[in-house]
Scaffold this active site. Structure first.
Site, PDB file in Angstrom:
ATOM      1  CD  GLN A   1      -7.413  -1.448   9.047  1.00 46.42           C
ATOM      2  OE1 GLN A   1      -7.643  -2.644   8.923  1.00 46.42           O
ATOM      3  NE2 GLN A   1      -8.258  -0.514   8.654  1.00 46.42           N
TER       4      GLN A   1
ATOM      5  CE1 TYR B   1     -12.498  -0.296  10.379  1.00 43.36           C
ATOM      6  CE2 TYR B   1     -11.516  -2.455   9.996  1.00 43.36           C
ATOM      7  CZ  TYR B   1     -12.525  -1.537   9.759  1.00 43.36           C
ATOM      8  OH  TYR B   1     -13.565  -1.859   8.920  1.00 43.36           O
TER       9      TYR B   1
HETATM   10  N1  CAA Z   1       2.866  -5.436   5.425  1.00 41.60           N
HETATM   11  C1  CAA Z   1       4.158  -5.179   5.676  1.00 41.60           C
HETATM   12  N2  CAA Z   1       4.720  -3.979   5.465  1.00 41.60           N
HETATM   13  C2  CAA Z   1       3.943  -3.016   4.987  1.00 41.60           C
HETATM   14  C3  CAA Z   1       2.595  -3.215   4.699  1.00 41.60           C
HETATM   15  C4  CAA Z   1       2.062  -4.496   4.939  1.00 41.60           C
HETATM   16  N3  CAA Z   1       0.778  -4.771   4.704  1.00 41.60           N
HETATM   17  N4  CAA Z   1       2.069  -2.070   4.269  1.00 41.60           N
HETATM   18  C5  CAA Z   1       3.072  -1.174   4.250  1.00 41.60           C
HETATM   19  N5  CAA Z   1       4.207  -1.745   4.684  1.00 41.60           N
HETATM   20  C6  CAA Z   1       5.511  -1.151   4.826  1.00 41.60           C
HETATM   21  C7  CAA Z   1       5.888  -0.339   3.600  1.00 41.60           C
HETATM   22  O1  CAA Z   1       6.483  -1.149   2.648  1.00 41.60           O
HETATM   23  C8  CAA Z   1       6.836   0.682   4.188  1.00 41.60           C
HETATM   24  O2  CAA Z   1       8.061   0.073   4.416  1.00 41.60           O
HETATM   25  P1  CAA Z   1       9.424   0.907   4.261  1.00 41.60           P
HETATM   26  O3  CAA Z   1       9.382   1.969   5.318  1.00 41.60           O
HETATM   27  O4  CAA Z   1      10.492  -0.116   4.520  1.00 41.60           O
HETATM   28  O5  CAA Z   1       9.409   1.430   2.867  1.00 41.60           O
HETATM   29  C9  CAA Z   1       6.175   0.926   5.538  1.00 41.60           C
HETATM   30  O6  CAA Z   1       5.458  -0.234   5.888  1.00 41.60           O
HETATM   31  C10 CAA Z   1       5.134   2.016   5.453  1.00 41.60           C
HETATM   32  O7  CAA Z   1       5.732   3.095   5.905  1.00 41.60           O
HETATM   33  P2  CAA Z   1       5.144   4.502   5.561  1.00 41.60           P
HETATM   34  O8  CAA Z   1       5.919   5.491   6.328  1.00 41.60           O
HETATM   35  O9  CAA Z   1       5.005   4.681   4.085  1.00 41.60           O
HETATM   36  O10 CAA Z   1       3.692   4.362   6.146  1.00 41.60           O
HETATM   37  P3  CAA Z   1       2.634   5.477   6.270  1.00 41.60           P
HETATM   38  O11 CAA Z   1       2.743   6.112   7.592  1.00 41.60           O
HETATM   39  O12 CAA Z   1       2.640   6.355   5.074  1.00 41.60           O
HETATM   40  O13 CAA Z   1       1.329   4.593   6.268  1.00 41.60           O
HETATM   41  C11 CAA Z   1      -0.286   3.096   5.364  1.00 41.60           C
HETATM   42  C12 CAA Z   1       0.858   4.017   5.067  1.00 41.60           C
HETATM   43  C13 CAA Z   1      -1.304   3.783   6.299  1.00 41.60           C
HETATM   44  C14 CAA Z   1       0.207   1.849   6.058  1.00 41.60           C
HETATM   45  C15 CAA Z   1      -0.917   2.789   3.989  1.00 41.60           C
HETATM   46  O14 CAA Z   1      -0.042   1.960   3.300  1.00 41.60           O
HETATM   47  C16 CAA Z   1      -2.251   2.090   4.078  1.00 41.60           C
HETATM   48  O15 CAA Z   1      -3.281   2.744   4.133  1.00 41.60           O
HETATM   49  N6  CAA Z   1      -2.259   0.764   4.037  1.00 41.60           N
HETATM   50  C17 CAA Z   1      -3.495  -0.007   3.979  1.00 41.60           C
HETATM   51  C18 CAA Z   1      -3.958  -0.427   5.344  1.00 41.60           C
HETATM   52  C19 CAA Z   1      -5.236  -1.170   5.164  1.00 41.60           C
HETATM   53  O16 CAA Z   1      -5.291  -2.250   4.568  1.00 41.60           O
HETATM   54  N7  CAA Z   1      -6.333  -0.618   5.677  1.00 41.60           N
HETATM   55  C20 CAA Z   1      -7.614  -1.208   5.474  1.00 41.60           C
HETATM   56  C21 CAA Z   1      -8.574  -0.143   5.042  1.00 41.60           C
HETATM   57  S1  CAA Z   1     -10.113  -0.789   4.470  1.00 41.60           S
HETATM   58  C22 CAA Z   1     -10.896  -1.280   5.838  1.00 41.60           C
HETATM   59  O17 CAA Z   1     -10.471  -1.111   6.941  1.00 41.60           O
HETATM   60  C23 CAA Z   1     -12.221  -1.964   5.603  1.00 41.60           C
HETATM   61  C24 CAA Z   1     -12.161  -3.351   6.096  1.00 41.60           C
HETATM   62  O18 CAA Z   1     -12.776  -3.653   7.120  1.00 41.60           O
HETATM   63  C25 CAA Z   1     -11.487  -4.387   5.315  1.00 41.60           C
END
Ligand code: CAA
Length: 240
Positions: free
Chosen positions: A144, A147
């Site tokens: 993010q 964001y």
């Molecule tokens: N910390 C560390 N590593 C993380 C992680 C984190 N929080 N989240 C994912 N990873 C790692 C995964 O383990 C993966 O590692 P590997 O490649 O070694 O397996 C890698 O990062 C992710 O790679 P991907 O290729 O799978 O990632 P992607 O392109 O498919 O993206 C993502 C996935 C977008 C990160 C998805 O996991 C996601 O949506 N995460 C949540 C993000 C989040 O919290 N957003 C908040 C939304 S709600 C909001 O915004 C409202 C608010 O105000 C609170």
């Protein structure tokens, strides 16, 4: 006479809860929405709250929409800049479009919402400006950069407006919700969401109404000495 409140993104999610709570407190409320006519119509039917369609990312649309609201509903005393979007991606995968969309809506959209309302608040000597920021603007969040940057920027806006508005009876404050049970958070992959809930000491997502209560307090006369502040409502996930 009842005060008037404008809530952007006010027909869904946290915004809908804010619109309803302000109405329950006696405000005349107008809610904006960006695209979903059907949901907005259903919201108006359910609540009696008028809805207006415009894109907060567009200054001219916002200005015209606000002029229409003020003509139909009255001068806006309370503005809640709530409309926001996510386009999550790890930085190495984030596209310039994902960056721009989020900045245009969550940061420039806040400018576009407050700026046309501000002169009237100054003239009338009263205003409540409330921006819905985020825990992720305070602590950052994996995937993010866009964001988090906008939500941190929103805090800069209210801290500056707090100084500019004080002499004119206007306060500017922010609420930083943590993870709240809305469509936005439900769109996070389930496994990731479960992991996030594990980081929230109260052990659950927040409810939109818990954010709405922060907003009704900040809008009230009782909150007149609170200016430039941030209320963090995140279940203890992050202390700021
Ligand atoms: N910390 C560390 N590593 C993380 C992680 C984190 N929080 N989240 C994912 N990873 C790692 C995964 O383990 C993966 O590692 P590997 O490649 O070694 O397996 C890698 O990062 C992710 O790679 P991907 O290729 O799978 O990632 P992607 O392109 O498919 O993206 C993502 C996935 C977008 C990160 C998805 O996991 C996601 O949506 N995460 C949540 C993000 C989040 O919290 N957003 C908040 C939304 S709600 C909001 O915004 C409202 C608010 O105000 C609170």
């Amino acid at each position: 006479m009842a005060r008037t409140a404008l809530v952007t993104g006010g027909s869904r999610g946290i915004g809908a809860a804010i619109s309803k709570a302000l109405k329950d407190e006696g405000y005349t409320v107008a809610a904006t929405y960006a695209g979903n006519d059907e949901k907005a119509a259903a919201f108006t039917e359910e609540t009696g709250i008028k809805t207006y369609k415009w894109n907060v990312a567009d200054y001219e649309e916002s200005k015209a929409g606000i002029a229409k609201v003020e003509e139909e509903v009255g001068p806006i005393d309370v503005v809640v800049a709530n409309a926001g979007i996510t386009r999550d991606a790890p930085f190495h995968k984030m596209t310039p479009e994902q960056w721009k969309e989020v900045v245009d809506t969550n940061l420039t959209g806040v400018f576009n919402t407050i700026h046309p309302i501000w002169p009237g608040m100054r003239e009338r000597g009263f205003g409540r400006v409330i921006v819905i920021s985020s825990i992720n603007g305070q602590k950052g969040q994996f995937a993010q950069t866009n964001y988090a940057a906008t939500k941190a920027g929103d805090l800069g806006i209210i801290k500056s407006l707090a100084q500019e508005g004080a002499a004119k009876g206007i306060t500017a404050n922010a609420v930083c919700p943590g993870y709240i049970a809305t469509e936005m958070v439900m769109a996070v992959p389930e496994k990731v969401r479960e992991a996030i809930i594990g980081q929230i000491p109260v052990g659950r997502l927040g409810e939109p109404e818990e954010i709405a209560r922060c907003v009704t307090f900040l809008a009230s006369d009782d909150a007149g000495f609170i200016n430039g502040s941030t209320i963090s409502a995140n279940g203890g996930q992050y202390f700021a």
